[in-house]
Design a protein around this motif. Structure first.
Motif, PDB file in Angstrom:
ATOM      1  N   GLN A 515       0.849  -1.196   0.000  1.00 29.44           N
ATOM      2  CA  GLN A 515       0.000   0.000   0.000  1.00 29.44           C
ATOM      3  C   GLN A 515       0.876   1.234   0.000  1.00 29.44           C
ATOM      4  O   GLN A 515       1.982   1.229   0.544  1.00 29.44           O
ATOM      5  CB  GLN A 515      -0.930   0.047   1.214  1.00 29.44           C
ATOM      6  N   MET A 516       0.392   2.290  -0.621  1.00 26.86           N
ATOM      7  CA  MET A 516       1.059   3.585  -0.572  1.00 26.86           C
ATOM      8  C   MET A 516       0.004   4.672  -0.613  1.00 26.86           C
ATOM      9  O   MET A 516      -0.960   4.573  -1.387  1.00 26.86           O
ATOM     10  CB  MET A 516       2.043   3.756  -1.740  1.00 26.86           C
ATOM     11  N   ASP A 517       0.172   5.673   0.236  1.00 28.93           N
ATOM     12  CA  ASP A 517      -0.791   6.779   0.331  1.00 28.93           C
ATOM     13  C   ASP A 517      -2.202   6.267   0.583  1.00 28.93           C
ATOM     14  O   ASP A 517      -3.195   6.796   0.054  1.00 28.93           O
ATOM     15  CB  ASP A 517      -0.764   7.632  -0.938  1.00 28.93           C
ATOM     16  N   GLY A 518      -2.301   5.189   1.385  1.00 28.32           N
ATOM     17  CA  GLY A 518      -3.599   4.677   1.783  1.00 28.32           C
ATOM     18  C   GLY A 518      -4.296   3.795   0.770  1.00 28.32           C
ATOM     19  O   GLY A 518      -5.425   3.353   1.007  1.00 28.32           O
ATOM     20  N   LEU A 519      -3.635   3.500  -0.367  1.00 28.01           N
ATOM     21  CA  LEU A 519      -4.277   2.721  -1.413  1.00 28.01           C
ATOM     22  C   LEU A 519      -3.451   1.486  -1.757  1.00 28.01           C
ATOM     23  O   LEU A 519      -2.212   1.532  -1.735  1.00 28.01           O
ATOM     24  CB  LEU A 519      -4.464   3.565  -2.678  1.00 28.01           C
ATOM     25  N   PRO A 520      -4.103   0.365  -2.099  1.00 24.97           N
ATOM     26  CA  PRO A 520      -3.354  -0.807  -2.566  1.00 24.97           C
ATOM     27  C   PRO A 520      -2.634  -0.477  -3.876  1.00 24.97           C
ATOM     28  O   PRO A 520      -3.193   0.187  -4.749  1.00 24.97           O
ATOM     29  CB  PRO A 520      -4.445  -1.859  -2.793  1.00 24.97           C
ATOM     30  N   VAL A 521      -1.394  -0.960  -4.003  1.00 23.61           N
ATOM     31  CA  VAL A 521      -0.616  -0.729  -5.220  1.00 23.61           C
ATOM     32  C   VAL A 521       0.182  -1.990  -5.532  1.00 23.61           C
ATOM     33  O   VAL A 521       0.349  -2.865  -4.690  1.00 23.61           O
ATOM     34  CB  VAL A 521       0.365   0.460  -5.092  1.00 23.61           C
ATOM     35  N   THR A 522       0.668  -2.053  -6.745  1.00 26.87           N
ATOM     36  CA  THR A 522       1.712  -3.012  -7.103  1.00 26.87           C
ATOM     37  C   THR A 522       2.887  -2.207  -7.638  1.00 26.87           C
ATOM     38  O   THR A 522       2.725  -1.048  -8.065  1.00 26.87           O
ATOM     39  CB  THR A 522       1.242  -4.011  -8.178  1.00 26.87           C
ATOM     40  N   LEU A 523       4.051  -2.807  -7.625  1.00 28.52           N
ATOM     41  CA  LEU A 523       5.213  -2.098  -8.162  1.00 28.52           C
ATOM     42  C   LEU A 523       5.087  -1.883  -9.667  1.00 28.52           C
ATOM     43  O   LEU A 523       5.574  -0.887 -10.197  1.00 28.52           O
ATOM     44  CB  LEU A 523       6.494  -2.855  -7.817  1.00 28.52           C
ATOM     45  N   ASP A 525       2.295  -1.146 -11.110  1.00 29.27           N
ATOM     46  CA  ASP A 525       1.466   0.062 -11.206  1.00 29.27           C
ATOM     47  C   ASP A 525       2.321   1.314 -11.063  1.00 29.27           C
ATOM     48  O   ASP A 525       2.140   2.289 -11.791  1.00 29.27           O
ATOM     49  CB  ASP A 525       0.402   0.078 -10.102  1.00 29.27           C
ATOM     50  N   LEU A 526       3.258   1.282 -10.118  1.00 32.29           N
ATOM     51  CA  LEU A 526       4.084   2.459  -9.849  1.00 32.29           C
ATOM     52  C   LEU A 526       5.069   2.714 -10.980  1.00 32.29           C
ATOM     53  O   LEU A 526       5.301   3.863 -11.363  1.00 32.29           O
ATOM     54  CB  LEU A 526       4.830   2.275  -8.527  1.00 32.29           C
ATOM     55  N   VAL A 527       5.654   1.652 -11.514  1.00 35.31           N
ATOM     56  CA  VAL A 527       6.674   1.799 -12.543  1.00 35.31           C
ATOM     57  C   VAL A 527       6.055   2.092 -13.912  1.00 35.31           C
ATOM     58  O   VAL A 527       6.643   2.797 -14.734  1.00 35.31           O
ATOM     59  CB  VAL A 527       7.546   0.523 -12.606  1.00 35.31           C
ATOM     60  N   LYS A 531       8.624  -4.419 -16.897  1.00 38.36           N
ATOM     61  CA  LYS A 531       9.677  -4.958 -16.036  1.00 38.36           C
ATOM     62  C   LYS A 531       9.960  -3.972 -14.915  1.00 38.36           C
ATOM     63  O   LYS A 531      10.396  -2.849 -15.155  1.00 38.36           O
ATOM     64  CB  LYS A 531      10.942  -5.226 -16.845  1.00 38.36           C
ATOM     65  N   VAL A 532       9.721  -4.405 -13.689  1.00 34.51           N
ATOM     66  CA  VAL A 532       9.936  -3.540 -12.522  1.00 34.51           C
ATOM     67  C   VAL A 532      11.419  -3.381 -12.223  1.00 34.51           C
ATOM     68  O   VAL A 532      11.885  -2.308 -11.860  1.00 34.51           O
ATOM     69  CB  VAL A 532       9.189  -4.114 -11.300  1.00 34.51           C
TER      70      VAL A 532
END
Length: 561
Positions: A515-523, A525-527, A531-532
């Motif tokens: 989670q980040m900033d109160g929300l579920p995430v995956t890496l 999603d962030l990248v 390929k992460v």
């Protein structure tokens, strides 16, 4: 260059997808000889024309695929799979990963290499009865543990100088005196990060070595670094980097008739001031190692952080050296030999001078001292031992990136053989066939004396393992007693309970959600990339960090609010 889908875990190529474009073949005459050179430079790490390597063999494509398909695929593999092109879909399903775009290559080079590939015939059948391997060797998947970790973004690292990528952040630990976080970029830079998250460039290794080479996608460049345990007194700091072909006499060779694609060099730096923000001092070469290809090189150097002055292990440098891509070049004898350095964890005393080159010491307790085998070898049987990490109880964990099927963690012990290239995880490889196929262990397996993983997963779960750390911090009590690690390409984060680790059995792996900033995430999603390129770091307080190498971001695992 990869013409079909190949595991990104093995080839380590930047996964950024560039703009798709189509280049007609008309108006150009193809130069097959030049195409062979391009193939050797960009493709031969993972492809050949006899059998599947890391990627599929490419012989016999003429009449099966046309030039335009190959060109479109090289320029933008994702576009073809998203368009449900049958051949592209088939290769994606088989290799379980996207191939990166190569549209940055010169137009003429692309056409020449395609012409070269289409000239190659299908491989000859050896007439052997087909032996069916295991397509899904580990049927049980990794389950969610029910636990969540929370991320805080610390910073995005600055752009570096390679045109194809922005940053190649690879390793993080901490300065032994100032306790600042210290982080390296494969492109040659090491940074200090203070408690205000301010970044200082500590070292640019490319300014010290004119032959320094850095090729994104091949794990080349500034590989690793380590502080001597007596750094406060002796001011000694160690780095590894790559140089092309032969720029100096090698301490380890595998035969004069075989090519040398790169050399890995260990350098000892004696700093003028051990707490200076910028490294100034003298450099001394400790070791130089030839490798037959660009992949699976010297991914890790590290000292035992828990050894005390007077302990047998104190001040000894562990070196994770992969097989150098020897299997892809069909040179399995290189790692499968106790008298060779490749596919091993080495251990040396950098303060000693009784080695053959007179630049480091051989610990008397190394297992092959006085018997057949290379004195520097501590343990063997690795394809790519990319991280070495100590538990508080003194045990050592090595993460080993596999070939086609198995990713694994091992307890590192002196003199053990972990099997590669005749074993991958708890499965057998038939050396007369392809290393891309695994089989059940033979009934008489115990007589071979191999040591098997403490944890493993197959490529249904992820394409490449990334070692991490035992959590030793105080901020997140729920992580205590856990070894945190993950999967490079998809960016999944895992753990195993340290209390369950036992040699000879496989510990069940659990997955942690984010989670980040109160929300579920995956890496992913962030990248926002296929390929992460996940990495882990740890600070002086034992807190754990996550690095997404694909976009150069650093996150800290923090308590929930």
């Amino acid at each position: 260059m990869k013409i079909l889908y190949v595991p990104l875990a093995s080839i380590r190529l930047a996964a950024s997808l560039l703009i798709f474009f189509v280049i007609p073949f008309s108006g150009h005459s193809q130069n097959v000889n030049r195409g062979a050179q391009v193939f050797e430079l960009h493709c031969a790490n993972c492809h050949n024309f006899k059998d599947d390597g890391i990627g599929p063999q490419l012989g016999g494509l003429k009449g099966i695929v046309d030039k335009q398909y190959l060109l479109d695929f090289i320029n933008n593999p994702k576009a073809l799979i998203d368009a449900n092109v049958a051949r592209a879909q088939d290769k994606y399903k088989k290799f379980k990963s996207y191939m990166p775009s190569f549209s940055h290559l010169d137009t003429k080079d692309l056409q020449d290499v395609i012409a070269f590939i289409l000239e190659k015939p299908s491989p000859k059948s050896l007439g052997k009865k087909e032996k069916i391997g295991l397509e899904n060797p580990i049927k049980a998947g990794i389950q969610y543990s029910g636990e969540t970790i929370y991320l805080k973004k610390i910073l995005k690292f600055p752009f570096t100088y390679t045109p194809q990528v922005n940053a190649r952040i690879n390793k993080m630990t901490f300065h032994p005196i100032t306790k600042e976080r210290i982080i390296s970029d494969l492109q040659g830079k090491i940074y200090l990060l203070d408690d205000k998250d301010r970044l200082t460039e500590f070292l640019d290794i490319s300014q010290h070595f004119p032959n320094f080479t850095n090729k994104p996608g091949f794990a080349t460049g500034l590989g690793s670094f380590a502080f001597h345990p007596l750094f406060a007194q002796n001011k000694l700091f160690y780095t590894t980097h790559t140089e092309p072909e032969i720029n100096g006499p090698s301490d380890f060779t595998y035969g004069d008739s075989l090519r040398v694609k790169l050399q890995w060099i260990i350098t000892e730096w004696t700093l003028d001031d051990p707490i200076a923000k910028v490294l100034k001092g003298r450099a001394r070469e400790v070791m130089r190692v030839n490798v037959i290809d660009q992949v699976h090189g010297m991914q890790e150097i590290s000292f035992n952080p828990y050894a005390k002055l007077g302990d047998p292990d104190f001040g000894l440098l562990y070196i994770g050296l992969g097989d150098g891509g020897a299997l892809e070049q069909r040179r399995g004898f290189i790692p499968n030999n106790s008298e060779h350095a490749w596919g091993k964890v080495l251990r040396i005393d950098p303060l000693g001078r009784n080695s053959q080159n007179g630049k480091y010491g051989i610990p008397a307790s190394n297992p092959y001292v006085g018997r057949k085998g290379l004195d520097e070898v501590f343990a063997q049987g690795f394809r790519n031992p990319n991280r070495i990490s100590w538990l508080k109880d003194g045990r050592i964990i090595v993460s080993n990136i596999g070939q086609r099927h198995i990713e694994s963690l091992y307890l590192l012990k002196a003199g053990k053989n972990y099997g590669w290239p005749l074993r991958e995880g708890t499965f057998a490889i038939d050396s007369t066939l392809s290393t891309n196929t695994v089989f059940p262990l033979p009934k008489n397996d115990v007589r071979f004396g191999y040591t098997y993983p403490i944890a493993q997963f197959d490529h249904d779960e992820g394409n490449a393992i990334m070692g991490g750390f035992e959590y030793t911090g105080k901020a997140i009590p729920s992580l205590r007693g856990k070894y945190i690690f993950g999967e490079i390409v998809r960016g999944r984060v895992f753990y195993i309970p340290i209390s369950e680790i036992k040699e000879g059995t496989q510990t069940r792996i659990r997955e942690l959600k984010l989670q980040m900033d109160g929300l579920p995430v995956t890496l992913k999603d962030l990248v926002k990339a296929n390929k992460v390129d996940l990495r882990f770091g740890q600070d002086a307080q034992g807190e754990i960090y996550i690095i997404t190498k694909a976009d150069g971001n650093l996150y800290q695992i923090v308590p929930s609010k």
